[in-house]
Design an enzyme around this catalytic site. Sequence first.
Site, PDB file in Angstrom:
ATOM      1  N   ASP A 137      38.300  36.413  42.639  1.00  0.00           N
ATOM      2  CA  ASP A 137      37.402  36.482  41.479  1.00  0.00           C
ATOM      3  C   ASP A 137      38.294  36.533  40.239  1.00  0.00           C
ATOM      4  O   ASP A 137      39.510  36.675  40.352  1.00  0.00           O
ATOM      5  CB  ASP A 137      36.530  37.757  41.566  1.00  0.00           C
ATOM      6  CG  ASP A 137      35.630  37.910  40.350  1.00  0.00           C
ATOM      7  OD1 ASP A 137      35.008  36.906  39.947  1.00  0.00           O
ATOM      8  OD2 ASP A 137      35.560  39.018  39.775  1.00  0.00           O
ATOM      9  N   SER A 138      37.660  36.474  39.074  1.00  0.00           N
ATOM     10  CA  SER A 138      38.434  36.581  37.834  1.00  0.00           C
ATOM     11  C   SER A 138      38.951  38.002  37.623  1.00  0.00           C
ATOM     12  O   SER A 138      39.876  38.203  36.841  1.00  0.00           O
ATOM     13  CB  SER A 138      37.555  36.175  36.654  1.00  0.00           C
ATOM     14  OG  SER A 138      36.426  37.044  36.585  1.00  0.00           O
TER      15      SER A 138
ATOM     16  N   CYS B 230      33.101  34.597  43.093  1.00  0.00           N
ATOM     17  CA  CYS B 230      32.924  34.364  41.669  1.00  0.00           C
ATOM     18  C   CYS B 230      31.881  33.249  41.554  1.00  0.00           C
ATOM     19  O   CYS B 230      32.099  32.142  42.048  1.00  0.00           O
ATOM     20  CB  CYS B 230      34.245  33.920  41.050  1.00  0.00           C
ATOM     21  SG  CYS B 230      34.078  33.398  39.340  1.00  0.00           S
TER      22      CYS B 230
ATOM     23  N   GLU C   4      35.025  45.000  32.808  1.00  0.00           N
ATOM     24  CA  GLU C   4      36.489  44.994  33.005  1.00  0.00           C
ATOM     25  C   GLU C   4      37.152  46.115  32.209  1.00  0.00           C
ATOM     26  O   GLU C   4      38.225  46.589  32.562  1.00  0.00           O
ATOM     27  CB  GLU C   4      37.092  43.636  32.592  1.00  0.00           C
ATOM     28  CG  GLU C   4      36.778  42.490  33.545  1.00  0.00           C
ATOM     29  CD  GLU C   4      37.551  42.559  34.874  1.00  0.00           C
ATOM     30  OE1 GLU C   4      38.674  43.107  34.895  1.00  0.00           O
ATOM     31  OE2 GLU C   4      37.015  42.079  35.890  1.00  0.00           O
TER      32      GLU C   4
ATOM     33  N   CYS D 118      26.413  36.806  38.825  1.00  0.00           N
ATOM     34  CA  CYS D 118      27.822  37.027  38.501  1.00  0.00           C
ATOM     35  C   CYS D 118      28.228  38.264  39.279  1.00  0.00           C
ATOM     36  O   CYS D 118      27.506  39.270  39.270  1.00  0.00           O
ATOM     37  CB  CYS D 118      28.003  37.256  37.000  1.00  0.00           C
ATOM     38  SG  CYS D 118      29.663  37.825  36.550  1.00  0.00           S
TER      39      CYS D 118
ATOM     40  N   HIS E  34      30.271  40.474  38.839  1.00  0.00           N
ATOM     41  CA  HIS E  34      30.498  41.714  38.075  1.00  0.00           C
ATOM     42  C   HIS E  34      29.193  42.504  37.896  1.00  0.00           C
ATOM     43  O   HIS E  34      29.227  43.723  37.738  1.00  0.00           O
ATOM     44  CB  HIS E  34      31.036  41.387  36.678  1.00  0.00           C
ATOM     45  CG  HIS E  34      32.498  41.055  36.630  1.00  0.00           C
ATOM     46  ND1 HIS E  34      33.011  39.879  37.116  1.00  0.00           N
ATOM     47  CD2 HIS E  34      33.559  41.757  36.141  1.00  0.00           C
ATOM     48  CE1 HIS E  34      34.321  39.861  36.921  1.00  0.00           C
ATOM     49  NE2 HIS E  34      34.681  40.994  36.332  1.00  0.00           N
TER      50      HIS E  34
HETATM   51  N1  DGL Z   1      32.596  37.477  38.358  1.00  0.00           N
HETATM   52  C1  DGL Z   1      32.621  36.094  38.043  1.00  0.00           C
HETATM   53  C2  DGL Z   1      31.319  35.422  38.327  1.00  0.00           C
HETATM   54  O1  DGL Z   1      30.717  35.765  39.317  1.00  0.00           O
HETATM   55  C3  DGL Z   1      33.318  35.703  36.770  1.00  0.00           C
HETATM   56  C4  DGL Z   1      32.934  36.390  35.523  1.00  0.00           C
HETATM   57  C5  DGL Z   1      33.863  36.054  34.387  1.00  0.00           C
HETATM   58  O2  DGL Z   1      35.073  36.186  34.558  1.00  0.00           O
HETATM   59  O3  DGL Z   1      33.375  35.641  33.323  1.00  0.00           O
HETATM   60  O4  DGL Z   1      30.876  34.539  37.639  1.00  0.00           O
END
Ligand code: DGL
Length: 307
Positions: free
Chosen positions: A18-19, A81, A180, A212, A214
């Site tokens: 993931d990011s 992600c 984050e 997402c 996150h």
């Molecule tokens: N967690 C990621 C997603 O599911 C990326 C979020 C990001 O870095 O903007 O899209």
Amino acid sequence: MIKGGEILKKQRVIGIFDSGVGGLTVMKEILEQLLDVRIVYFGDTARVPYGNRSREELIRFGEESVTFLIGQGAEVIVVACNTSSATALPVLREQFDIPMIGMVEPGARLAVEKTLAGRIGLIATETTVRSKAYSSGVSRALAKGSVPEDLALREAWQHGEQAIAVVKAQSCPLFVPLIEAGLANSAEARGIARTYLAPLQAAGVDVLILGCTHYPFLEPVIHEILGEDVLIVDPAWAVVEELRIVLQRMDGGRRLEAVMPSSDSVLGKNHWRVRYFVSGDPGLFRQVGNTLLQQPIDLVEQVTPGE
Ligand code: DGL
């Protein structure tokens, strides 16, 4: 959602990327439900957020992450992600000869199954919303035979009296930086969430996809705002089911045995269960990850995939 553990015959190594910390929400589901797997986690925290990156960048980042994870022994990749799943995954699947599971297909299928009114809402990054991947995912899931569990809606849909579709997709660009930074449970997050969720409430969605990885960390806040009438769907639940099928296939289609591990006999004293790697600050990842997961992340190594 199936809870409780199942032990796979052979310990497989799952590579997750993931990011940043978002993929930890997917990792948590996997660890809770598949007891005998090991995980190599890569968070591309030097390049977070991914949410407004171009397709070309996301493909390059994906190639680097997958190459790194395979180098660490990964036998299956979970693209934890949504932004990468919505854009880069089809290209990555062509490039690498390794099973890959993304977020969008399982998430869209789950939303189809759970909706009561056919009015699906989505919150996701800018890039995921723009890709319309979830709208196509819902259409594809229906075309492939997924149907709502609710009988009345299923019949109305089958008779063409009721559509099932993503009726509102909202990008939430401030959510990822807040999470984050360790601010998932802050007054700022609450205020911003109210603004982002208002159009979905106005559209009368009955199901909301957390598009997402996150966002599950904001689930309590989102639930508080939307109330009981909107079901929040986390695609990670369906990803675990897909992963279970892939692992079964890799193990020759044998049925998995439901056995609880006895002390350290399953993984052994010297075996690791999760290894964490990040491209950015390991200390920050450890600190935010600890808080979000509510369990200790000990060792986080810094790496630069692609170099
Ligand atoms: N967690 C990621 C997603 O599911 C990326 C979020 C990001 O870095 O903007 O899209």
